[in-house]
Design an enzyme around this catalytic site. Structure first.
Site, PDB file in Angstrom:
ATOM      1  N   GLU A 265      -3.581  -1.792   9.513  1.00  0.00           N
ATOM      2  CA  GLU A 265      -4.353  -2.081   8.295  1.00  0.00           C
ATOM      3  C   GLU A 265      -5.252  -3.271   8.575  1.00  0.00           C
ATOM      4  OE1 GLU A 265      -2.359  -3.134   4.663  1.00  0.00           O
ATOM      5  OE2 GLU A 265      -0.780  -1.662   4.967  1.00  0.00           O
TER       6      GLU A 265
ATOM      7  N   GLU B 112      -7.772   1.043  -6.001  1.00  0.00           N
ATOM      8  CA  GLU B 112      -6.563   1.597  -6.626  1.00  0.00           C
ATOM      9  C   GLU B 112      -6.326   0.884  -7.957  1.00  0.00           C
ATOM     10  OE1 GLU B 112      -3.548   2.845  -3.227  1.00  0.00           O
ATOM     11  OE2 GLU B 112      -4.263   0.817  -2.881  1.00  0.00           O
TER      12      GLU B 112
ATOM     13  N   LYS C  11      -2.700  -0.218  -8.986  1.00  0.00           N
ATOM     14  CA  LYS C  11      -1.890  -1.033  -8.081  1.00  0.00           C
ATOM     15  C   LYS C  11      -1.516  -2.352  -8.749  1.00  0.00           C
ATOM     16  CE  LYS C  11      -1.516  -1.994  -3.170  1.00  0.00           C
ATOM     17  NZ  LYS C  11      -2.178  -1.855  -1.860  1.00  0.00           N
TER      18      LYS C  11
ATOM     19  N   GLU D  93      -5.666  -6.784  -4.883  1.00  0.00           N
ATOM     20  CA  GLU D  93      -5.131  -5.584  -4.237  1.00  0.00           C
ATOM     21  C   GLU D  93      -5.771  -4.294  -4.755  1.00  0.00           C
ATOM     22  OE1 GLU D  93      -3.079  -5.376  -1.751  1.00  0.00           O
ATOM     23  OE2 GLU D  93      -2.102  -7.337  -1.606  1.00  0.00           O
TER      24      GLU D  93
END
Length: 310
Positions: free
Chosen positions: A231, A282, A285, A291
């Site tokens: 990642e 997202e 999330k 995030e």
């Protein structure tokens, strides 16, 4: 996948192919995604959620056998599995709530490997686990890096397994978070825009963080291991560091850097296999608001940045 506005799995696979993205990381064995990947030719890193590690590590390996049968062998004829990531950032650091998962990683890896081997796929599918930079201590200069004493015994066991099975260590590498929590790091160093190298020969933070893992591995007799960056990314909201401009700069320069094949100061000329996080924002999330904002594409499949993946 933690969003309520994302396109269907099959359309995402098509988006990968349209953009010449030849590898994909899945964080769990999503059935619709695996079905969509059949015949695509995309190589897959398949994740196992941390919550399953305890069951997978049981001495009776029936749970692991069933997991591999249902999530790998059922698809392996026409889905190109490359790695199985047994847990994500599951190893503990001081005061870390993930503490409960780490003791089960090795046993889960062993049982998953045994089932992969039983199917004759051990050369095609490598079994590993994804760690993060918090497992390292004394990381600057990178040559000082060691595994954090709180995880050293676990990491020695995990790394020993990887050496034996000739699998890479998967490492999540985030210059963004390093910069966020250390004001001594310049934006230029984090974004690959520094005009010159520092006194240790590093011109960017990404290389320094990757080499930190290599130096730590060396100190536990694992210099033969490769590090795969499982990642790396940069969010575009919601603060002065997480901006669209910085995210555009980071992703563009990271892609150019890893595609150049120049390697790192410790591993010059060695390609750095790197997975970008993430395909989409997202909106569901939890945790840190940043995030939610790591996506490279909008939910309508339009690119957020001017990025050439090849």
């Amino acid at each position: 996948m933690k969003g309520d506005n994302l396109p269907p799995r099959a359309e995402v696979v098509d988006l990968f192919r349209t953009n010449n993205l030849q590898r994909m990381r899945l964080y769990d064995p999503d059935k619709q995604a695996l079905e969509a990947l059949r015949g695509s030719g995309i190589e897959v890193m398949l994740g196992i959620p941390n919550e399953e590690l305890e069951h997978l590590a049981e001495q009776d390996s029936a749970y692991a056998s069933n997991w591999v049968q249902q999530n790998v062998l059922q698809y392996s004829a026409d889905v190109k599995f490359k790695y199985i990531a047994v847990g994500n950032e599951a190893c503990p650091t001081t005061n870390d709530l993930k503490l409960d998962f780490c003791p089960h990683i090795l046993g889960a890896m062993q049982n998953i490997y045994m089932e992969v081997e039983r199917a004759g796929l051990q050369d095609q599918i490598k079994v590993s686990t994804a760690v993060y930079s918090a497992v390292l201590s004394d990381t600057y200069p990178p040559s000082n890096s060691v595994f954090n004493p709180s995880v050293l015994s676990f990491m020695q066991q995990i790394v020993g397994f990887l050496v034996q099975k000739r699998a890479p260590l998967l490492a999540n590498v985030y210059p963004f978070f390093a910069k966020l929590y250390d004001q001594n790091i310049t934006p230029e160093f984090a974004l690959f825009t520094s005009p010159s190298a520092d006194q240790y020969g590093y011109q960017n933070l990404f290389d320094a963080m990757v080499d930190g893992f290599y130096y730590a591995l060396e100190k536990v007799d694992a210099s033969s291991l490769d590090v795969v960056v499982s990642e790396s990314g940069w969010p575009d909201a919601p603060d002065s560091i997480a901006t669209t401009e910085n995210a555009q700069t980071y992703y563009s320069n990271l892609i150019q850097h890893v595609n150049s094949g120049s390697g790192t100061p410790k591993k010059p000329g060695k390609p750095i296999e790197t997975y970008l996080f993430a395909m989409f924002d997202e909106n569901l999330k939890g945790g840190d608001p940043r995030e939610k904002h790591f996506g490279l594409f909008f939910p309508n499949k339009q690119p957020k940045y001017q990025t050439n993946f090849s």
